[in-house]
Design an enzyme around this catalytic site. Structure first.
Site, PDB file in Angstrom:
ATOM      1  N   HIS A 108       0.822  -1.217   0.000  1.00  0.00           N
ATOM      2  CA  HIS A 108       0.000   0.000   0.000  1.00  0.00           C
ATOM      3  C   HIS A 108       0.852   1.261   0.000  1.00  0.00           C
ATOM      4  O   HIS A 108       2.051   1.223   0.265  1.00  0.00           O
ATOM      5  CB  HIS A 108      -0.916   0.018   1.231  1.00  0.00           C
ATOM      6  CG  HIS A 108      -0.151   0.131   2.522  1.00  0.00           C
ATOM      7  ND1 HIS A 108       0.544  -0.924   3.060  1.00  0.00           N
ATOM      8  CD2 HIS A 108       0.050   1.172   3.362  1.00  0.00           C
ATOM      9  CE1 HIS A 108       1.138  -0.540   4.170  1.00  0.00           C
ATOM     10  NE2 HIS A 108       0.857   0.734   4.382  1.00  0.00           N
ATOM     11  N   ASP A 110       0.532   4.860   2.054  1.00  0.00           N
ATOM     12  CA  ASP A 110      -0.180   5.213   3.278  1.00  0.00           C
ATOM     13  C   ASP A 110      -1.363   6.150   3.026  1.00  0.00           C
ATOM     14  O   ASP A 110      -1.214   7.205   2.409  1.00  0.00           O
ATOM     15  CB  ASP A 110       0.775   5.874   4.277  1.00  0.00           C
ATOM     16  CG  ASP A 110       1.717   4.861   4.900  1.00  0.00           C
ATOM     17  OD1 ASP A 110       1.294   3.702   5.099  1.00  0.00           O
ATOM     18  OD2 ASP A 110       2.878   5.226   5.172  1.00  0.00           O
ATOM     19  N   HIS A 267       4.648   0.009   0.052  1.00  0.00           N
ATOM     20  CA  HIS A 267       5.443  -0.746   1.020  1.00  0.00           C
ATOM     21  C   HIS A 267       4.593  -1.851   1.645  1.00  0.00           C
ATOM     22  O   HIS A 267       3.364  -1.860   1.538  1.00  0.00           O
ATOM     23  CB  HIS A 267       6.056   0.168   2.083  1.00  0.00           C
ATOM     24  CG  HIS A 267       5.046   0.973   2.838  1.00  0.00           C
ATOM     25  ND1 HIS A 267       4.471   2.106   2.319  1.00  0.00           N
ATOM     26  CD2 HIS A 267       4.507   0.816   4.071  1.00  0.00           C
ATOM     27  CE1 HIS A 267       3.623   2.602   3.197  1.00  0.00           C
ATOM     28  NE2 HIS A 267       3.620   1.830   4.275  1.00  0.00           N
ATOM     29  N   ARG A 282       6.175   5.981  14.435  1.00  0.00           N
ATOM     30  CA  ARG A 282       5.838   6.325  13.060  1.00  0.00           C
ATOM     31  C   ARG A 282       5.301   7.749  12.994  1.00  0.00           C
ATOM     32  O   ARG A 282       4.453   8.134  13.809  1.00  0.00           O
ATOM     33  CB  ARG A 282       4.759   5.340  12.603  1.00  0.00           C
ATOM     34  CG  ARG A 282       4.281   5.434  11.207  1.00  0.00           C
ATOM     35  CD  ARG A 282       3.187   4.379  11.040  1.00  0.00           C
ATOM     36  NE  ARG A 282       2.609   4.405   9.713  1.00  0.00           N
ATOM     37  CZ  ARG A 282       1.819   5.376   9.284  1.00  0.00           C
ATOM     38  NH1 ARG A 282       1.520   6.379  10.058  1.00  0.00           N
ATOM     39  NH2 ARG A 282       1.332   5.326   8.061  1.00  0.00           N
TER      40      ARG A 282
HETATM   41 FE   LIG Z   1       2.053   1.844   5.739  1.00  0.00          FE
END
Ligand SMILES: [Fe+2]
Length: 291
Positions: A108, A110, A267, A282
């Site tokens: 995907h 993000d 990713h 993240r």
């Molecule tokens: Fe992701």
């Protein structure tokens, strides 16, 4: 010596694969970087699409400060933020969590389901398994450029509908799916069902290059077509873009940081480390509407 001569940045760029990805050495991200270093890092980011920095020691504040070098940080929708840090999500799986679905465990880009998806994302590893838990990346420029002229022409004219499937009421995982308890993901949110249209081939605002922009997590169908009509070509594209020749694979070490460009890459977080604890912080960088 001329005082105004531009300083050469002392960073070292080591590509990790033919398609994309480079390890950057000689940068301590906990410090304020000088302009020449920032320029060199941004140039490497545009060239290699995914940058890896090892052996960093970053506080949450320092990670957010590094994130700001690329644009305004943004909060992650539908995922609980770290206490006191609205821009940081703790990506965690505990050692005793077995056979659970994990965050990012499919190819995907993000939050492509947002009208303005994040430009890029940053993961910083605090605790990682001795082996396993790698992250894979795919170069969507290379995937586009490898298609035939006829296919490129057809895709150039198409738009696709993206939806926040994992978080919405219509396409979310069934109750039978066991999800990790260590990451607070909101499910069954009606606002995640909102359909957003993006071009199937987007032009990168910095490099001017064209990249495919569809992915299995968020893309629902082509605009003005049914899901059934869209499925065969989307499935072909998902298979095509993840050919090993378009990818690289990052093996995490404690203190490693990865920065990737959501506009030109996909990713995949490999969930192969049951029995080990894995914790990363993240952040995301706000982006613009794909064109
Ligand atoms: Fe992701």
């Amino acid at each position: 010596m001329i005082a105004s001569a531009p300083r050469r940045a002392a960073i070292e760029v080591r590509p990790v694969a033919g398609a994309l990805g480079a390890e950057i050495a000689g940068v301590d991200l906990s410090r304020k970087l000088d302009d020449a270093t920032i320029d060199a890092v941004i140039a490497a980011f545009h060239e290699h699409l995914v940058l890896f920095f090892r052996g960093q020691r970053l506080t949450p504040e320092q990670q957010v400060a590094f994130t700001r070098l690329f644009g305004p940080p943004m909060e992650t929708p539908f995922v609980e933020a770290m206490e006191g840090y609205p821009f940081i999500v703790k990506v965690l799986k505990e050692a005793d969590e077995r056979n659970v679905s994990t965050f990012g465990n499919a190819w995907h880009s993000d939050f492509s389901s947002l009208a303005e998806p994040p430009l890029g994302s940053i993961l910083y590893a605090l605790e990682v398994p001795e082996y396993g838990g790698d992250t894979l990346f795919a170069n969507m420029y290379a995937a586009y450029e490898a298609l035939s002229p006829g296919m490129r022409r057809m895709l150039d004219g198409l738009r696709a509908i993206h939806v926040g499937k994992p978080y919405g009421t219509k396409y979310g995982p069934g109750k039978e799916l066991r999800t990790s308890r260590s990451i607070g993901i909101e499910r069954n949110r009606p606002e995640a069902d909102l359909e957003v249209s993006h071009p199937v081939v987007r032009t990168h605002p910095e490099t001017g290059r064209k990249a495919l922009f569809v992915n299995a997590i968020y893309t629902l169908r082509f605009a003005d077509m049914t899901e059934a009509e869209s499925r065969p070509l989307l499935d072909y594209l998902y298979q095509h873009v993840t050919r090993p020749e378009f990818t690289c694979r990052f093996r995490w070490t404690p203190g490693a940081l990865a920065l990737w460009d959501n506009r030109a890459t996909l990713h995949y977080a490999v969930n192969d480390y049951d029995g080990s604890r894995r914790l990363l912080h993240r952040t995301m960088i706000a982006g613009t509407r794909p064109v």
